[in-house]
Design a protein around this motif. Structure first.
Motif, PDB file in Angstrom:
ATOM      1  N   VAL A 148       0.863  -1.179   0.000  1.00  0.00           N
ATOM      2  CA  VAL A 148       0.000   0.000   0.000  1.00  0.00           C
ATOM      3  C   VAL A 148       0.899   1.227   0.000  1.00  0.00           C
ATOM      4  O   VAL A 148       1.790   1.353   0.832  1.00  0.00           O
ATOM      5  CB  VAL A 148      -0.923   0.013   1.243  1.00  0.00           C
ATOM      6  N   THR A 149       0.673   2.133  -0.949  1.00  0.00           N
ATOM      7  CA  THR A 149       1.460   3.361  -1.005  1.00  0.00           C
ATOM      8  C   THR A 149       0.692   4.552  -0.454  1.00  0.00           C
ATOM      9  O   THR A 149       1.276   5.593  -0.167  1.00  0.00           O
ATOM     10  CB  THR A 149       1.896   3.662  -2.448  1.00  0.00           C
ATOM     11  N   ASP A 150      -0.628   4.387  -0.298  1.00  0.00           N
ATOM     12  CA  ASP A 150      -1.467   5.453   0.248  1.00  0.00           C
ATOM     13  C   ASP A 150      -2.685   4.779   0.880  1.00  0.00           C
ATOM     14  O   ASP A 150      -3.365   3.981   0.225  1.00  0.00           O
ATOM     15  CB  ASP A 150      -1.897   6.401  -0.881  1.00  0.00           C
ATOM     16  N   ALA A 152      -5.452   5.850   1.369  1.00  0.00           N
ATOM     17  CA  ALA A 152      -6.675   6.217   0.662  1.00  0.00           C
ATOM     18  C   ALA A 152      -7.021   5.210  -0.431  1.00  0.00           C
ATOM     19  O   ALA A 152      -8.178   5.150  -0.878  1.00  0.00           O
ATOM     20  CB  ALA A 152      -6.540   7.619   0.070  1.00  0.00           C
ATOM     21  N   GLU A 153      -6.040   4.414  -0.866  1.00  0.00           N
ATOM     22  CA  GLU A 153      -6.328   3.447  -1.936  1.00  0.00           C
ATOM     23  C   GLU A 153      -7.056   2.207  -1.415  1.00  0.00           C
ATOM     24  O   GLU A 153      -7.517   1.385  -2.205  1.00  0.00           O
ATOM     25  CB  GLU A 153      -5.032   3.030  -2.626  1.00  0.00           C
ATOM     26  N   VAL A 154      -7.173   2.064  -0.109  1.00  0.00           N
ATOM     27  CA  VAL A 154      -7.886   0.916   0.462  1.00  0.00           C
ATOM     28  C   VAL A 154      -9.383   1.216   0.407  1.00  0.00           C
ATOM     29  O   VAL A 154      -9.897   2.041   1.162  1.00  0.00           O
ATOM     30  CB  VAL A 154      -7.449   0.645   1.915  1.00  0.00           C
ATOM     31  N   GLN A 155     -10.072   0.533  -0.496  1.00  0.00           N
ATOM     32  CA  GLN A 155     -11.498   0.791  -0.689  1.00  0.00           C
ATOM     33  C   GLN A 155     -12.320  -0.095   0.253  1.00  0.00           C
ATOM     34  O   GLN A 155     -12.946  -1.075  -0.146  1.00  0.00           O
ATOM     35  CB  GLN A 155     -11.883   0.540  -2.153  1.00  0.00           C
TER      36      GLN A 155
END
Length: 311
Positions: A148-150, A152-155
């Motif tokens: 994971v780089t951010d 916020a990308e985890v939906q």
């Protein structure tokens, strides 16, 4: 729910959630066997963690769990082993210490320098981390090797952030800093008890833990040092300090050198954050050198925050 981070904090949190009936996925950048937790000497004891009052309560919750798991050491990797915290006095510790079974002043034949004797959980992380993963899978959870780089990308409606040192960039949280720990693993010359002699303000300490894979010798606590490369001079000094207490260590064959970066923070971050899009992020990181010690207490609190957000 998604738990980001596959170390002992992330896996334990995911286990608690899954066993409460929640659908849980763990996303981990590294296989659990290669996380920072895998490097730990893993003696139960609140070490380099704040705030002390909360850490003591989390540690005692975890102690009760480990005492149960120690009934199945081959399976769980948890054993109860006696040893001495050299130079430590009961009055220097928080109220939690009064609730540690059997904690007492060490006798002169146990450690000449004085200290506290206790029979405490000593966790073999090579066995314990895979056991946690299997327990999670049995409860219906999943583990995915995924970077994971951010965050916020985890939906996911609820994300639990157990990323340790990586939280420095992912949150971002500059309050999370590395404290480098170097260990040496040697063939055990017959030592069956553990010992620590630790100055919490110093960059070096002395300890040894008998584990199934060998005798773990330590150690260092170097703040803001990022190198994962073992330092030969530091390794030599570690062996020398341990051998000054137990001379038989001097001739033990070296099996392995280990380096890990403890994710230290002025205080553990364990709280719920509502993102601008309405999704919830539960933070559970910054346990420093006491991740194993407080894992179950922190996991239960984080799970409660996550469940409240999901209901």
């Amino acid at each position: 729910m998604v738990v980001v981070g596959g170390g002992v904090i992330g896996l334990t949190t995911a286990v608690v959630l899954a066993e409460r009936g929640r659908r849980v996925r763990v996303w981990t950048r590294d296989p659990v066997e290669r996380t920072t937790s895998a490097v730990a000497g893993a003696l139960w004891w609140p070490y380099r963690i704040e705030p002390e009052a909360l850490a003591g309560a989390w540690a005692l919750e975890s102690l009760a769990v480990y005492e149960e798991l120690a009934a199945r050491p081959a399976e769980t990797g948890v054993r109860l082993v006696g040893g001495v915290h050299g130079g430590t006095r009961l009055e220097e510790l928080g109220p939690w210490a009064a609730r540690v079974p059997g904690l007492r002043a060490a006798r002169a034949d146990e450690y000449a320098g004085g200290g506290l004797w206790a029979r405490l959980p000593l966790i073999d992380m090579a066995a314990h981390l895979p056991w946690l993963r299997e327990r999670l899978l049995r409860a219906g959870g999943t583990v995915e090797d995924r970077s994971v780089t951010d965050l916020a990308e985890v939906q996911a409606a609820v994300t639990v952030n157990c990323t340790g040192l990586a939280a420095r960039e992912l949150v971002p949280d500059p309050a999370v800093r590395p404290v480098r720990g170097q260990l040496v693993v040697v063939e055990n010359p017959g030592i069956t008890t553990w010992l620590t002699s630790v100055d919490h303000t110093a960059e070096v300490s002395t300890y040894f833990f008998p584990q199934p894979g060998g005798l773990i010798l330590g150690g260092t606590a170097e703040e803001d040092v990022w190198s994962l490369t073992p330092d030969p001079a530091a390794a030599e000094a570690i062996v020398a300090r341990c051998a000054a207490i137990r001379p038989e260590i001097a001739g033990a064959r070296v099996r392995e050198h280990r380096v890990g970066l403890r994710p230290t923070r002025p205080a553990v971050r364990l709280e719920r954050e509502v993102r601008p899009d309405g999704r919830v992020l539960v933070h559970n990181y910054g346990q420093g050198g006491a991740g194993v010690t407080v894992a179950w207490g922190c996991a239960r609190e984080a799970a409660g925050l996550a469940e409240a957000a999901a209901s």
